[in-house]
Design a protein around this motif. Structure first.
Motif, PDB file in Angstrom:
ATOM      1  N   GLN A   2      45.401  14.019 -38.684  1.00 50.59           N
ATOM      2  CA  GLN A   2      44.388  12.782 -39.087  1.00 50.59           C
ATOM      3  C   GLN A   2      45.506  11.893 -38.753  1.00 50.59           C
ATOM      4  N   THR A   3      44.208  10.369 -38.681  1.00 53.66           N
ATOM      5  CA  THR A   3      44.156   9.665 -38.047  1.00 53.66           C
ATOM      6  C   THR A   3      45.942   9.408 -39.052  1.00 53.66           C
ATOM      7  N   ASN A   4      45.514   9.080 -40.240  1.00 49.84           N
ATOM      8  CA  ASN A   4      47.283   8.484 -41.162  1.00 49.84           C
ATOM      9  C   ASN A   4      48.091   8.812 -40.047  1.00 49.84           C
ATOM     10  N   GLU A   5      47.814  10.153 -40.130  1.00 52.86           N
ATOM     11  CA  GLU A   5      49.888  11.075 -39.964  1.00 52.86           C
ATOM     12  C   GLU A   5      49.749  10.198 -38.157  1.00 52.86           C
ATOM     13  N   TYR A   7      49.570   7.001 -37.389  1.00 53.12           N
ATOM     14  CA  TYR A   7      49.345   6.019 -37.550  1.00 53.12           C
ATOM     15  C   TYR A   7      51.382   5.648 -38.796  1.00 53.12           C
ATOM     16  N   GLU A   8      51.188   6.736 -39.135  1.00 45.76           N
ATOM     17  CA  GLU A   8      53.008   6.815 -39.825  1.00 45.76           C
ATOM     18  C   GLU A   8      53.722   7.288 -38.041  1.00 45.76           C
ATOM     19  N   GLN A  11      54.545   3.672 -35.074  1.00 39.99           N
ATOM     20  CA  GLN A  11      54.477   2.441 -36.313  1.00 39.99           C
ATOM     21  C   GLN A  11      54.326   0.857 -35.435  1.00 39.99           C
ATOM     22  N   ALA A  45      49.619  11.912 -30.845  1.00 37.39           N
ATOM     23  CA  ALA A  45      49.202  10.247 -31.567  1.00 37.39           C
ATOM     24  C   ALA A  45      48.380   9.590 -30.863  1.00 37.39           C
ATOM     25  N   LEU A  49      45.065   7.995 -31.398  1.00 43.93           N
ATOM     26  CA  LEU A  49      44.505   6.520 -32.095  1.00 43.93           C
ATOM     27  C   LEU A  49      43.989   5.980 -30.075  1.00 43.93           C
TER      28      LEU A  49
END
Length: 95
Positions: A2-5, A7-8, A11, A45, A49
């Motif tokens: 997912q997008t939140n993962e 972004y984690e 950084q 990622a 992104l």
């Protein structure tokens, strides 16, 4: 993923004179990534992104530096750096 993962994991980009010349010369981008992230997660990622295709990922650990505050010394935290090479024709606009 997912997008939140994503972004984690990714950084922040590293924008220095050396990294900018790598972007122009070899299509390689530098990112500061989470310490526990592996190459496969970093690749997924970046592709999610920035919507580009990644050719290869190299990682390295940048050790913290010794700093001084008054009479005491301390070490800053270490950082994990990822060098992401994109396929020919792909580009990320960071600025």
């Amino acid at each position: 993923m997912q997008t939140n993962e994503a972004y984690e994991i990714i950084q922040k980009p590293i924008l220095t004179e050396k990294s900018t010349s790598e972007q122009e010369r070899a299509n390689v981008y530098r990112f500061e990534v989470a310490g526990g992230a592996n190459r496969i997660e970093i690749k997924q990622a970046v592709e999610m992104l920035f919507e580009v295709q990644v050719d290869s990922v190299k990682t390295m650990i940048r050790n913290g530096k010794m700093r001084r505050r008054g009479a005491s010394y301390f070490r800053t935290s270490s950082k994990k750096i990822a060098l992401v090479k994109l396929v020919e024709g792909s580009k990320i606009d960071l600025l």
